[in-house]
Design an enzyme around this catalytic site. Structure first.
Site, short mmCIF file in Angstrom:
data_model
loop_
_atom_site.label_atom_id
_atom_site.label_comp_id
_atom_site.label_asym_id
_atom_site.label_seq_id
_atom_site.Cartn_x
_atom_site.Cartn_y
_atom_site.Cartn_z
N ALA A 117 50.41 101.07 93.00
CA ALA A 117 50.64 102.09 94.03
C ALA A 117 52.09 102.55 93.95
O ALA A 117 52.91 101.94 93.27
CB ALA A 117 50.37 101.49 95.41
N LYS A 118 52.39 103.61 94.62
CA LYS A 118 53.79 104.05 94.76
C LYS A 118 53.86 104.92 96.00
O LYS A 118 52.89 105.57 96.37
CB LYS A 118 54.21 104.88 93.53
CG LYS A 118 55.69 104.84 93.28
CD LYS A 118 56.08 103.56 92.58
CE LYS A 118 57.56 103.45 92.34
NZ LYS A 118 57.88 102.27 91.52
N GLY A 119 55.04 104.92 96.62
CA GLY A 119 55.22 105.76 97.79
C GLY A 119 56.57 106.43 97.76
O GLY A 119 57.46 106.02 97.00
#
Ligand code: NAD
Length: 428
Positions: A117-119
């Site tokens: 994931a990445k944000g």
């Protein structure tokens, strides 16, 4: 088109620097070797979930500003999603997507039970007060709360976020859950359930990758001349550990310039200077070079550990090393890869070489869940075991398919996700 012509054709083209295309290109090459059909490729190319949130904030001057934030979960077939949160003005959904997929492959290649994931939040952290940063972090966390959690998605620090940011996320999540949930983020301060050895983990993993890679080309640390680009968490700690292991570190850089001593640097003295003065400029026992020239120094081992797109079609012809171990994410473009491979320069790819950080993040998550904390010796020895095993598996895969270490790392990572996908099947 020959590979040499392909390099020439790509020179200077913007596509070469696009992280999404770089990731896609490497994915397709590995998928071809695995002979994946178009359906499975589509599954793996498409992020499982993308959330865009508005973050209204009461600024210190009484005005209201609305920031935009993202969280992309690329794939959770192998476990909860794992990946950093960055605060920067140029955060872009395409980039967050690419970085989320990158995390899936990185976790898979070292065998961690996580997806990727990445944000990110679009903001300029330098123009924000601590109070404004805290309100952004807490509101962003509250807005993505439904998809977070120790069993769902576990963020970590990334560009312009740190231990304090993680502490705010942990507290916000915990207040909503009505219990203290330390395992919702990693990269926390020690007193809040952080892990010993986390700060040094990426540099230590880079050092282990260098040692294992040297063995494959029959070189010894004491005969190895090293150039390290960057002197932050990865480059600085990596250089210190390499020096301690007997490598001859000739050059280190920061964003303003490089220090070089053809007899080898006193790395602890360089790092002490940097800590004291904030930049390498003025350090006495070395020559000073512009950064562009540093990468072109003759050496045996080059460790790009600063930022992306450093070895490109523009300078790849002038790189004079036997081995590249990628401390940074994406320091080599896909076009430069072709030329390095043609010249027989071995590249230990980022998704393997800098996976020490996410590995100890995994250890942090495990310790938080069990509520029992390990000594630094235990953390380091488990990190060593994980990195050596992963290196060996990638190396064997490279031999089996007769491909570069980069392609092998992607083959191994993708194959692991695909095999889980086949076992689990599709929920109709
Ligand atoms: P950092 O901010 O601690 O250090 C970056 C260093 O690079 C600084 O010394 C800076 O002066 C230098 N630098 C920046 N631009 C440069 C340039 N053009 N030439 C030479 N030096 C330059 O960052 P970090 O945590 O060490 O991360 C470095 C890279 O490693 C990034 O690509 C990051 O995504 C990647 N990475 C970091 C971790 C981690 O745990 N910190 C884990 C995996 C990957």
């Amino acid at each position: 088109m020959s590979q040499g012509t392909a390099v020439a054709a790509m020179r200077g083209q913007q596509d070469e620097f696009n992280p999404f295309l770089a990731m896609a290109q490497r994915f397709e090459t590995a998928a071809d070797h695995l002979e994946l059909d178009s359906g499975i490729r589509d599954v793996l190319r498409t992020p499982d979930r993308e959330l865009t949130v508005a973050i209204p904030i009461l600024m210190d001057d009484g005005s209201i500003r609305v920031f935009k934030g993202y969280r992309v979960q690329h794939n959770f077939l192998r476990g909860p999603c794992k990946g950093g949160i960055r605060f920067a003005p140029d955060v872009h959904l395409d980039e967050v997507r690419a970085l989320a997929a990158w995390m899936t492959w990185k976790c898979s290649v070292v065998g961690l039970p996580f997806g990727g994931a990445k944000g990110g939040v679009i903001c300029e952290p330098r123009e924000l007060s601590m109070g404004e940063l805290e309100r952004i972090t807490r509101r962003y966390t509250a807005s993505i709360l439904d998809i977070l959690g120790p069993d769902r998605d576990v963020p970590a620090p990334d560009m312009n976020t740190n231990e304090q940011t993680m502490a705010w996320i942990m507290d916000t999540y915990s207040m909503h859950m009505r219990r203290t949930a330390t395992g919702v983020v990693t990269g926390k301060p020690l007193g809040l359930g952080g892990s010993r050895g986390r700060r040094e983990a990426t540099g230590r993993g880079v050092m282990i990758s260098c040692r294992e890679a040297l063995k494959t080309i029959g070189m010894r640390p004491e005969d190895t001349r090293v150039v390290v680009q960057g002197s932050g968490n990865v480059g600085g700690i990596g250089a210190l550990l390499l020096h301690r292991e007997g490598y001859n570190v000739l050059s280190i850089s920061d964003m303003y310039g490089s220090v070089y001593n053809d007899q080898g640097l006193d790395v602890p003295a360089v790092m002490a200077w940097l800590r004291d003065k904030g930049r390498l400029e003025g350090y006495a026992d070395a020559d000073h070079l512009p950064n562009k020239e540093q990468l072109e120094l003759e050496c045996d081992l080059l460790v790009p550990a600063a930022t992306e797109n450093q070895i490109t079609s523009d300078n790849v012809d002038r790189i004079r090393t036997k081995l590249i171990v990628e401390g940074a994410n994406g320091p080599t473009t896909a076009v430069a890869d072709i030329e390095l491979e043609r010249r027989g320069i071995v590249v230990v790819p980022d998704i393997l070489a800098n996976a020490g950080g996410v590995t100890v993040s995994y250890f942090e998550w495990v310790q938080d869940r069990v509520g029992y904390f390990w000594t630094e010796e235990i953390v380091n020895s488990r990190l060593e075991q994980t990195m050596v095993t992963a290196f060996d598996e990638v190396h064997q895969t490279a031999r089996k398919y007769d491909v570069s270490m980069r392609t092998a790392a992607y083959i191994l990572a993708i194959d692991r996700v695909v095999s889980v996908y086949r076992m689990r099947g599709i929920l109709a």
